[in-house]
Design a protein around this motif. Structure first.
Motif, PDB file in Angstrom:
ATOM      1  N   HIS A 111       0.840  -1.204   0.000  1.00 37.58           N
ATOM      2  CA  HIS A 111       0.000   0.000   0.000  1.00 37.58           C
ATOM      3  C   HIS A 111       0.875   1.254   0.000  1.00 37.58           C
ATOM      4  CE1 HIS A 111      -3.548   2.431   0.701  1.00 37.58           C
ATOM      5  NE2 HIS A 111      -2.968   2.989   1.751  1.00 37.58           N
ATOM      6  N   ARG A 112       1.931   1.247   0.813  1.00 40.83           N
ATOM      7  CA  ARG A 112       2.836   2.397   0.855  1.00 40.83           C
ATOM      8  C   ARG A 112       3.544   2.585  -0.477  1.00 40.83           C
ATOM      9  NH1 ARG A 112       3.993   0.129   5.961  1.00 40.83           N
ATOM     10  NH2 ARG A 112       5.981  -0.701   5.194  1.00 40.83           N
ATOM     11  N   LEU A 113       3.941   1.464  -1.097  1.00 40.62           N
ATOM     12  CA  LEU A 113       4.618   1.542  -2.398  1.00 40.62           C
ATOM     13  C   LEU A 113       3.695   2.133  -3.455  1.00 40.62           C
ATOM     14  CD1 LEU A 113       6.895   0.955  -4.405  1.00 40.62           C
ATOM     15  CD2 LEU A 113       6.041  -1.391  -4.572  1.00 40.62           C
ATOM     16  N   LEU A 114       2.465   1.661  -3.509  1.00 37.37           N
ATOM     17  CA  LEU A 114       1.522   2.170  -4.509  1.00 37.37           C
ATOM     18  C   LEU A 114       1.250   3.653  -4.294  1.00 37.37           C
ATOM     19  CD1 LEU A 114      -0.983  -0.811  -4.720  1.00 37.37           C
ATOM     20  CD2 LEU A 114       0.596  -0.043  -6.497  1.00 37.37           C
ATOM     21  N   ASN A 115       1.122   4.056  -3.038  1.00 36.33           N
ATOM     22  CA  ASN A 115       0.915   5.485  -2.751  1.00 36.33           C
ATOM     23  C   ASN A 115       2.115   6.304  -3.198  1.00 36.33           C
ATOM     24  OD1 ASN A 115      -1.642   5.210  -1.697  1.00 36.33           O
ATOM     25  ND2 ASN A 115      -0.965   5.077   0.435  1.00 36.33           N
ATOM     26  N   ALA A 116       3.304   5.768  -2.981  1.00 32.91           N
ATOM     27  CA  ALA A 116       4.524   6.470  -3.394  1.00 32.91           C
ATOM     28  C   ALA A 116       4.597   6.593  -4.915  1.00 32.91           C
ATOM     29  CB  ALA A 116       5.754   5.752  -2.860  1.00 32.91           C
ATOM     30  N   LEU A 117       4.200   5.539  -5.622  1.00 32.50           N
ATOM     31  CA  LEU A 117       4.221   5.584  -7.084  1.00 32.50           C
ATOM     32  C   LEU A 117       3.217   6.600  -7.608  1.00 32.50           C
ATOM     33  CD1 LEU A 117       4.497   1.776  -8.000  1.00 32.50           C
ATOM     34  CD2 LEU A 117       6.324   3.484  -7.928  1.00 32.50           C
ATOM     35  N   ARG A 118       2.061   6.669  -6.971  1.00 36.15           N
ATOM     36  CA  ARG A 118       1.031   7.619  -7.414  1.00 36.15           C
ATOM     37  C   ARG A 118       1.462   9.070  -7.157  1.00 36.15           C
ATOM     38  NH1 ARG A 118      -2.444   3.758  -4.546  1.00 36.15           N
ATOM     39  NH2 ARG A 118      -3.429   2.383  -6.085  1.00 36.15           N
ATOM     40  N   ALA A 119       2.343   9.268  -6.190  1.00 35.83           N
ATOM     41  CA  ALA A 119       2.748  10.622  -5.802  1.00 35.83           C
ATOM     42  C   ALA A 119       3.992  11.118  -6.530  1.00 35.83           C
ATOM     43  CB  ALA A 119       2.982  10.671  -4.291  1.00 35.83           C
ATOM     44  N   ILE A 120       4.517  10.349  -7.461  1.00 37.24           N
ATOM     45  CA  ILE A 120       5.722  10.764  -8.182  1.00 37.24           C
ATOM     46  C   ILE A 120       5.426  12.024  -8.993  1.00 37.24           C
ATOM     47  CG2 ILE A 120       7.362  10.143  -9.997  1.00 37.24           C
ATOM     48  CD1 ILE A 120       7.066   7.233  -9.157  1.00 37.24           C
ATOM     49  N   PRO A 121       6.206  13.086  -8.823  1.00 33.28           N
ATOM     50  CA  PRO A 121       5.951  14.341  -9.556  1.00 33.28           C
ATOM     51  C   PRO A 121       6.349  14.203 -11.026  1.00 33.28           C
ATOM     52  CG  PRO A 121       7.949  14.540  -8.264  1.00 33.28           C
ATOM     53  CD  PRO A 121       7.334  13.222  -7.878  1.00 33.28           C
ATOM     54  N   PRO A 122       5.639  14.897 -11.897  1.00 36.31           N
ATOM     55  CA  PRO A 122       5.898  14.765 -13.333  1.00 36.31           C
ATOM     56  C   PRO A 122       7.025  15.655 -13.855  1.00 36.31           C
ATOM     57  CG  PRO A 122       4.009  16.188 -12.987  1.00 36.31           C
ATOM     58  CD  PRO A 122       4.442  15.712 -11.621  1.00 36.31           C
ATOM     59  N   ASP A 123       7.631  16.457 -12.984  1.00 35.59           N
ATOM     60  CA  ASP A 123       8.595  17.463 -13.464  1.00 35.59           C
ATOM     61  C   ASP A 123      10.051  17.017 -13.389  1.00 35.59           C
ATOM     62  OD1 ASP A 123       8.928  17.431 -10.759  1.00 35.59           O
ATOM     63  OD2 ASP A 123       8.491  19.564 -10.435  1.00 35.59           O
ATOM     64  N   GLY A 124      10.284  15.742 -13.088  1.00 35.02           N
ATOM     65  CA  GLY A 124      11.658  15.236 -13.050  1.00 35.02           C
ATOM     66  C   GLY A 124      12.370  15.420 -11.731  1.00 35.02           C
ATOM     67  N   THR A 125      11.654  15.885 -10.691  1.00 41.73           N
ATOM     68  CA  THR A 125      12.294  16.167  -9.398  1.00 41.73           C
ATOM     69  C   THR A 125      12.040  15.077  -8.366  1.00 41.73           C
ATOM     70  OG1 THR A 125      10.342  17.413  -8.625  1.00 41.73           O
ATOM     71  CG2 THR A 125      12.091  18.646  -9.776  1.00 41.73           C
ATOM     72  N   TRP A 126      11.573  13.942  -8.794  1.00 36.62           N
ATOM     73  CA  TRP A 126      11.238  12.864  -7.856  1.00 36.62           C
ATOM     74  C   TRP A 126      12.457  12.463  -7.027  1.00 36.62           C
ATOM     75  CZ3 TRP A 126      11.417   7.106  -9.162  1.00 36.62           C
ATOM     76  CH2 TRP A 126      10.913   6.351  -8.092  1.00 36.62           C
ATOM     77  N   ARG A 127      12.320  12.555  -5.723  1.00 34.67           N
ATOM     78  CA  ARG A 127      13.438  12.227  -4.843  1.00 34.67           C
ATOM     79  C   ARG A 127      13.803  10.749  -4.904  1.00 34.67           C
ATOM     80  NH1 ARG A 127      12.307  15.621   0.782  1.00 34.67           N
ATOM     81  NH2 ARG A 127      12.481  17.719  -0.133  1.00 34.67           N
ATOM     82  N   GLY A 128      12.809   9.944  -5.206  1.00 38.31           N
ATOM     83  CA  GLY A 128      13.086   8.508  -5.311  1.00 38.31           C
ATOM     84  C   GLY A 128      14.099   8.201  -6.381  1.00 38.31           C
ATOM     85  N   LEU A 129      14.128   9.015  -7.430  1.00 35.88           N
ATOM     86  CA  LEU A 129      15.135   8.842  -8.472  1.00 35.88           C
ATOM     87  C   LEU A 129      16.422   9.566  -8.095  1.00 35.88           C
ATOM     88  CD1 LEU A 129      15.684   7.724 -11.370  1.00 35.88           C
ATOM     89  CD2 LEU A 129      15.134  10.012 -12.176  1.00 35.88           C
ATOM     90  N   VAL A 130      16.259  10.834  -7.690  1.00 39.63           N
ATOM     91  CA  VAL A 130      17.436  11.626  -7.336  1.00 39.63           C
ATOM     92  C   VAL A 130      18.190  10.981  -6.181  1.00 39.63           C
ATOM     93  CG1 VAL A 130      18.229  13.863  -6.505  1.00 39.63           C
ATOM     94  CG2 VAL A 130      16.351  13.742  -8.168  1.00 39.63           C
ATOM     95  N   GLY A 131      17.446  10.511  -5.177  1.00 42.40           N
ATOM     96  CA  GLY A 131      18.068   9.947  -3.983  1.00 42.40           C
ATOM     97  C   GLY A 131      18.741   8.611  -4.203  1.00 42.40           C
ATOM     98  N   THR A 132      18.415   7.934  -5.295  1.00 45.17           N
ATOM     99  CA  THR A 132      19.013   6.620  -5.544  1.00 45.17           C
ATOM    100  C   THR A 132      19.978   6.634  -6.724  1.00 45.17           C
ATOM    101  OG1 THR A 132      17.133   5.990  -6.955  1.00 45.17           O
ATOM    102  CG2 THR A 132      17.017   5.391  -4.611  1.00 45.17           C
ATOM    103  N   GLN A 133      20.374   7.826  -7.149  1.00 49.01           N
ATOM    104  CA  GLN A 133      21.287   7.895  -8.289  1.00 49.01           C
ATOM    105  C   GLN A 133      22.599   7.181  -8.019  1.00 49.01           C
ATOM    106  OE1 GLN A 133      21.459  12.084  -9.210  1.00 49.01           O
ATOM    107  NE2 GLN A 133      19.945  11.898 -10.848  1.00 49.01           N
ATOM    108  N   LEU A 134      23.123   7.339  -6.795  1.00 53.00           N
ATOM    109  CA  LEU A 134      24.372   6.650  -6.460  1.00 53.00           C
ATOM    110  C   LEU A 134      24.175   5.139  -6.497  1.00 53.00           C
ATOM    111  CD1 LEU A 134      25.802   8.851  -3.554  1.00 53.00           C
ATOM    112  CD2 LEU A 134      26.643   8.675  -5.914  1.00 53.00           C
ATOM    113  N   GLU A 135      23.038   4.665  -5.958  1.00 55.82           N
ATOM    114  CA  GLU A 135      22.753   3.232  -5.986  1.00 55.82           C
ATOM    115  C   GLU A 135      22.636   2.737  -7.420  1.00 55.82           C
ATOM    116  OE1 GLU A 135      19.370   2.289  -3.635  1.00 55.82           O
ATOM    117  OE2 GLU A 135      20.081   3.372  -1.866  1.00 55.82           O
ATOM    118  N   ARG A 136      21.976   3.525  -8.255  1.00 54.05           N
ATOM    119  CA  ARG A 136      21.826   3.139  -9.657  1.00 54.05           C
ATOM    120  C   ARG A 136      23.183   3.117 -10.361  1.00 54.05           C
ATOM    121  NH1 ARG A 136      16.546   3.347 -11.590  1.00 54.05           N
ATOM    122  NH2 ARG A 136      15.054   4.021 -10.022  1.00 54.05           N
TER     123      ARG A 136
END
Length: 295
Positions: free
Chosen positions: A107-132
């Motif tokens: 449920h938390r994951l789905l809520n997080a996916l629905r809340a991803i901003p469309p402008d490219g500033t999603w922290r989930g991507l920015v915050g995991t750049q090093l991991e990626r």
């Protein structure tokens, strides 16, 4: 008596500008709602799909089409493999292992996916750049190792014709040489990847009955097959995504069908590992046609 659900693993290329419309126009949503189809969405699939967020031309489709489709058709998401291995090996659940996320976590994951901003500033991507970047580096290093092994074997075959045996088949646990090799590789992977107090004891438990721990054993065999493919199929390009493809297919342990439009390594590996186990590979078009007949 109702028929069992068709359990399906999807390759990420099904959710792409080229192929998604075929899936969208199919009756999959209705069949999922009716319980006739159950997608098996694993962590590799989700992580690889989310990479599209970093591509400006694909971001809109990801957020407005692909992720909503995944959310609507999802029953349960699978946990990551380290969690599954820990449940299998350390907790000793073996074949009884629950491979799925808890409903609260999903449920938390789905809520997080629905809340991803469309402008490219999603922290989930920015915050995991090093991991990626680390993951991409690991893939590059794995490919480098595969190339070095291939070159070494090619050189040996030139100096000792017939002296280096070709091994282009899946390791079988009935073969004592292959079983010993699998056991040695498994020990190294347990020590490196499975958090536990006594890795030696966990390894011994696994080594005594490997097929009682199917997810971890499949991972070990996958890694061996990846090396064998690199060494023995010298005319083919070494795929940078080979491990991700093998990880994706591991969920065929709980599924009947793989849907992929890949024509390279994944297709070959499927034929080598999963086709003999009765699994079916469809392209997007073939899958859409198949499930249209289920309505």
């Amino acid at each position: 008596m109702s028929k069992p659900a068709l359990r399906v693993v999807f390759d990420t290329n099904v959710f792409s500008a080229t192929h998604f419309e075929t899936l969208e126009k199919s009756p999959m949503k209705a069949l999922c709602s009716a319980g006739r189809i159950q997608p098996v969405y694993g962590h590799v699939f989700i992580e690889e799909t989310l990479r599209a967020y970093g591509v400006a031309t694909a971001r809109k489709a990801l957020l407005e089409e692909w992720l909503p489709f995944i959310a609507e058709t999802a029953n349960r998401f699978c946990e990551d493999f380290v969690t599954i291995w820990h449940r299998e090996l350390v907790q000793g659940r073996g074949r009884r292992t629950n491979i799925f996320m808890s409903t609260n976590k999903q449920h938390r994951l789905l809520n997080a996916l629905r809340a991803i901003p469309p402008d490219g500033t999603w922290r989930g991507l920015v915050g995991t750049q090093l991991e990626r970047r680390d993951e991409d580096q690991k893939r590059a290093e794995q490919r480098k190792i595969s190339i070095e092994m291939r070159n070494e074997v090619v050189a040996l075959r030139k100096t000792k014709p017939g002296g280096v045996r070709r091994r282009d088949n899946v390791p079988r646990l009935s073969n004592s040489e292959a079983e010993q090799y699998i056991a040695e590789e498994g020990r190294a992977y347990i020590e490196a990847n499975v958090p536990c107090f006594n890795p030696r004891e966990v390894w011994r438990r696994w080594a005594r009955a490997k097929m009682d721990y199917p997810y971890f054993t499949t991972f070990v065999i996958n890694m061996i097959c990846m090396m064998d493919h690199a060494v023995n199929r010298t005319n083919e390009k070494i795929d940078l995504n080979a491990q991700a493809d093998l990880d994706l297919m591991t969920h065929l342990l709980r599924a009947n069908v793989l849907v992929s439009n890949e024509t390279g390594f994944l297709k070959h590996a499927f034929g080598q590992i999963w086709l003999p186990q009765g699994k079916v590979l469809f392209t997007s078009e073939q899958f859409a046609a198949h499930i249209s007949r289920m309505v």
